[in-house]
Write an enzyme that holds these catalytic residues in place. Structure first.
Site, short mmCIF file in Angstrom:
data_model
loop_
_atom_site.label_atom_id
_atom_site.label_comp_id
_atom_site.label_asym_id
_atom_site.label_seq_id
_atom_site.Cartn_x
_atom_site.Cartn_y
_atom_site.Cartn_z
N HIS A 74 0.83 -1.20 0.00
CA HIS A 74 0.00 0.00 0.00
C HIS A 74 0.87 1.25 0.00
CE1 HIS A 74 0.36 1.80 4.05
NE2 HIS A 74 0.64 0.57 4.42
N CYS A 75 0.26 2.33 -0.42
CA CYS A 75 0.84 3.66 -0.31
C CYS A 75 -0.23 4.53 0.32
CB CYS A 75 1.30 4.18 -1.68
SG CYS A 75 -0.01 4.27 -2.93
N SER A 76 -0.26 5.79 0.00
CA SER A 76 -1.25 6.67 0.62
C SER A 76 -2.66 6.36 0.12
CB SER A 76 -0.90 8.13 0.34
OG SER A 76 -1.79 8.97 1.05
N PHE A 116 -3.38 3.88 2.86
CA PHE A 116 -3.35 4.31 4.25
C PHE A 116 -4.35 5.42 4.52
CE2 PHE A 116 -1.84 6.47 8.05
CZ PHE A 116 -1.72 5.38 8.92
#
Length: 139
Positions: A74-76, A116
């Site tokens: 995952h990233c943002s 996130f």
């Protein structure tokens, strides 16, 4: 040529991932690929492997996580960096001969749906699931 594409990467919901973390389910690793935006909180137990390190860290990551049942990237927002990292990981597994017939059945690789940003909306202040959370950064 690889059979993996961003379009066919499976997603995992924040609820399902939270369930895995709460139950301390073995064999599930979370890889946070955010760079400087890693500040302000992260999922408990995740590894921060920023995108700008993938060229030299991906083979090591594949070897380190080889025995895991599932790996969640995952990233943002999980719209670009997270999916592209998962894709790079899968292709590196394939290159290293760790994927049978290009199916990836022996290890599930997911992208956290909503990244996130969506995670913190529900679990940001839950210390069992999120570490180093700074609410002001997300408001």
């Amino acid at each position: 040529m690889s059979s993996y594409t961003v379009a066919n990467l499976p997603r995992i919901s924040r609820e399902k991932l939270a369930e895995y973390i709460r139950s301390k389910k073995p064999g599930v690793s979370v890889i946070d690929v955010r760079d400087s935006d890693y500040i302000g909180g992260h999922i408990v137990g995740c590894q921060n492997v920023p995108v700008n390190t993938h060229d030299f860290r991906m083979p090591e990551l594949v070897r380190t996580l080889a025995d895991e049942d599932a790996v969640v990237f995952h990233c943002s927002l999980s719209q670009q960096r997270g999916p592209s990292s998962a894709l790079k990981y899968l292709r590196e597994r394939e290159r290293m001969g760790l994927v049978k017939d290009g199916t990836g059945e022996e290890q599930k690789v997911y992208v956290l749906d909503g990244g996130f940003s969506m995670w913190q909306e529900v679990y940001g202040e839950d210390a069992e699931l999120t570490e180093a959370y700074v609410k002001d950064l997300w408001d």
